[in-house]
Scaffold this motif. Structure first.
Motif, PDB file in Angstrom:
ATOM      1  N   SER A 273       0.859  -1.181   0.000  1.00 36.20           N
ATOM      2  CA  SER A 273       0.000   0.000   0.000  1.00 36.20           C
ATOM      3  C   SER A 273       0.892   1.227   0.000  1.00 36.20           C
ATOM      4  O   SER A 273       1.731   1.390   0.897  1.00 36.20           O
ATOM      5  CB  SER A 273      -0.911   0.008   1.227  1.00 36.20           C
ATOM      6  OG  SER A 273      -1.672   1.206   1.269  1.00 36.20           O
ATOM      7  N   ALA A 274       0.745   2.045  -1.033  1.00 32.48           N
ATOM      8  CA  ALA A 274       1.558   3.259  -1.181  1.00 32.48           C
ATOM      9  C   ALA A 274       3.041   2.930  -1.147  1.00 32.48           C
ATOM     10  O   ALA A 274       3.851   3.691  -0.602  1.00 32.48           O
ATOM     11  CB  ALA A 274       1.203   4.267  -0.100  1.00 32.48           C
ATOM     12  N   GLY A 275       3.407   1.778  -1.687  1.00 30.31           N
ATOM     13  CA  GLY A 275       4.803   1.387  -1.789  1.00 30.31           C
ATOM     14  C   GLY A 275       5.384   0.752  -0.549  1.00 30.31           C
ATOM     15  O   GLY A 275       6.579   0.441  -0.509  1.00 30.31           O
ATOM     16  N   LEU A 276       4.547   0.539   0.481  1.00 29.11           N
ATOM     17  CA  LEU A 276       5.006  -0.069   1.725  1.00 29.11           C
ATOM     18  C   LEU A 276       4.268  -1.372   1.978  1.00 29.11           C
ATOM     19  O   LEU A 276       3.127  -1.543   1.542  1.00 29.11           O
ATOM     20  CB  LEU A 276       4.783   0.891   2.897  1.00 29.11           C
ATOM     21  CG  LEU A 276       5.522   2.230   2.833  1.00 29.11           C
ATOM     22  CD1 LEU A 276       5.077   3.118   3.986  1.00 29.11           C
ATOM     23  CD2 LEU A 276       7.031   2.019   2.863  1.00 29.11           C
ATOM     24  N   PRO A 277       4.883  -2.320   2.721  1.00 28.49           N
ATOM     25  CA  PRO A 277       4.180  -3.569   3.043  1.00 28.49           C
ATOM     26  C   PRO A 277       2.885  -3.282   3.801  1.00 28.49           C
ATOM     27  O   PRO A 277       2.872  -2.502   4.757  1.00 28.49           O
ATOM     28  CB  PRO A 277       5.179  -4.323   3.915  1.00 28.49           C
ATOM     29  CG  PRO A 277       6.523  -3.800   3.497  1.00 28.49           C
ATOM     30  CD  PRO A 277       6.279  -2.339   3.203  1.00 28.49           C
TER      31      PRO A 277
END
Length: 335
Positions: A273-277
């Motif tokens: 999500s948004a480039g994060l786990p």
């Protein structure tokens, strides 16, 4: 197995099906045009000899010898493997080329069939290429949505603030649903079917027990497109409140990576999500709360999967919808 490879095979599925189909139709259409006998003239022949035979399916067929007359000249012809029984003296329809009466057939072949087949073949090729180009463009747009690297998910399950949850399919009634629980078997979120429909959208109540919020959703039936026998060509989705469920998740900034390196028969999905786990979702043959590896070995899933979920979010609605989308569709590789 990288999702890009699976996505490439799925994206090229329309072309790999419709383009060869178009080529075949065009080739058959050209063949029919070159063998067009629609202009042949009809006359009546008289059967002189009949020989019975068997075809490859052991059905009776007949080789018929006959004579026919064109412009006062008598010709002899033979039709082989006819299904209709004839005997000497019977009349038989004969179609011949007026410029070469030796060229005969027992029926006309031509008319609009050949042009129609060629036209349909061209449309099939154009459609296959169009669908593939459209899919690749959509795939390129999807790549603009950031995704966490594989390294970012290493050790994610043991990261402080990450909690394990469990999701099970509740199919005990004619209106099945899904339930998300914590380790103490406390229900956190559930999706209850309130309206079953064979045609048209079904209705689900999504109940967030952590907030007390209930929202009704319309859920369409799963649509699975398979362009050939290659499983990678399958593309499966359903409408959620009128929108493709994968488009909806992508619009929320989610990316789904299918980890095919997980132990058989379980599959692991790494959600960003948004480039994060955001979460790790793992299919399981059994529904257990205990973290015992033996409970998850070689338990072949039957019907809907059970799921173990690790996440650091309290957005249970998005988490639940992601699990719901994975379970309700029929493809293993999701994106």
């Amino acid at each position: 197995m990288e999702n890009k490879f699976a996505r490439f095979l799925r994206n090229s599925g329309p072309a790999r099906f419709f383009v060869p189909l178009g080529i075949i139709l065009i080739a058959v259409g050209i063949f029919l045009m070159t063998h067009n006998n629609d202009s042949y003239l009809e006359t009546v022949g008289k059967v002189t000899q009949v020989q019975e035979d068997l075809d490859t399916e052991n059905k009776e067929v007949y080789d018929v010898v006959f004579t026919y007359t064109v412009n006062g000249k008598e010709y002899t012809g033979t039709f082989e493997d006819l299904a209709d029984a004839y005997k000497a003296g019977d009349e038989i329809a004969v179609f011949y080329d007026s410029e070469n009466p030796d060229e005969i057939t027992n029926g006309r072949l031509g008319g609009l069939v050949a042009p129609i087949m060629i036209g349909v073949g061209i449309l099939a090729m154009v459609f296959g290429v169009f669908r593939t180009v459209k899919a690749f463009r959509k795939s390129k747009e999807l790549d603009q949505v950031p995704r966490a690297s594989a390294a970012a998910f290493e050790g994610f399950k043991q990261t402080p603030g990450v909690t394990e949850y469990y999701c099970r399919y509740d199919g005990a009634t004619l209106k099945p649903g899904y339930i998300l629980e914590d380790a103490a078997r406390k229900v956190l979120f559930e999706g209850k079917m309130t309206k079953q429909a064979m045609i048209g959208a079904r209705t689900y109540s999504f109940i967030d027990h952590t907030t007390g919020r209930t929202v009704e959703h319309e859920v369409g039936h799963t649509v699975t497109q398979t362009y050939n026998d290659n499983g990678w060509s399958a593309s499966s989705w359903f409408k959620f409140d009128g929108q493709n469920v994968w488009d909806l998740l992508h619009a929320r900034g989610l990316r789904l990576q299918t980890n095919m390196r997980s132990k058989f028969p379980n599959v692991t999905y790494e959600i960003s999500s948004a480039g994060l786990p955001f979460a790790v979702i793992e299919t399981s043959g059994k529904y257990v709360h205990e973290d015992e590896a033996a409970e998850h070995k070689l338990n072949l899933p039957v019907g809907r999967f059970y799921y173990r979920v690790w996440t650091n979010t309290r957005d249970f609605e998005t988490l639940f919808l992601t699990i719901f989308a994975i379970s309700e569709t029929e493809q293993m590789i999701v994106e």
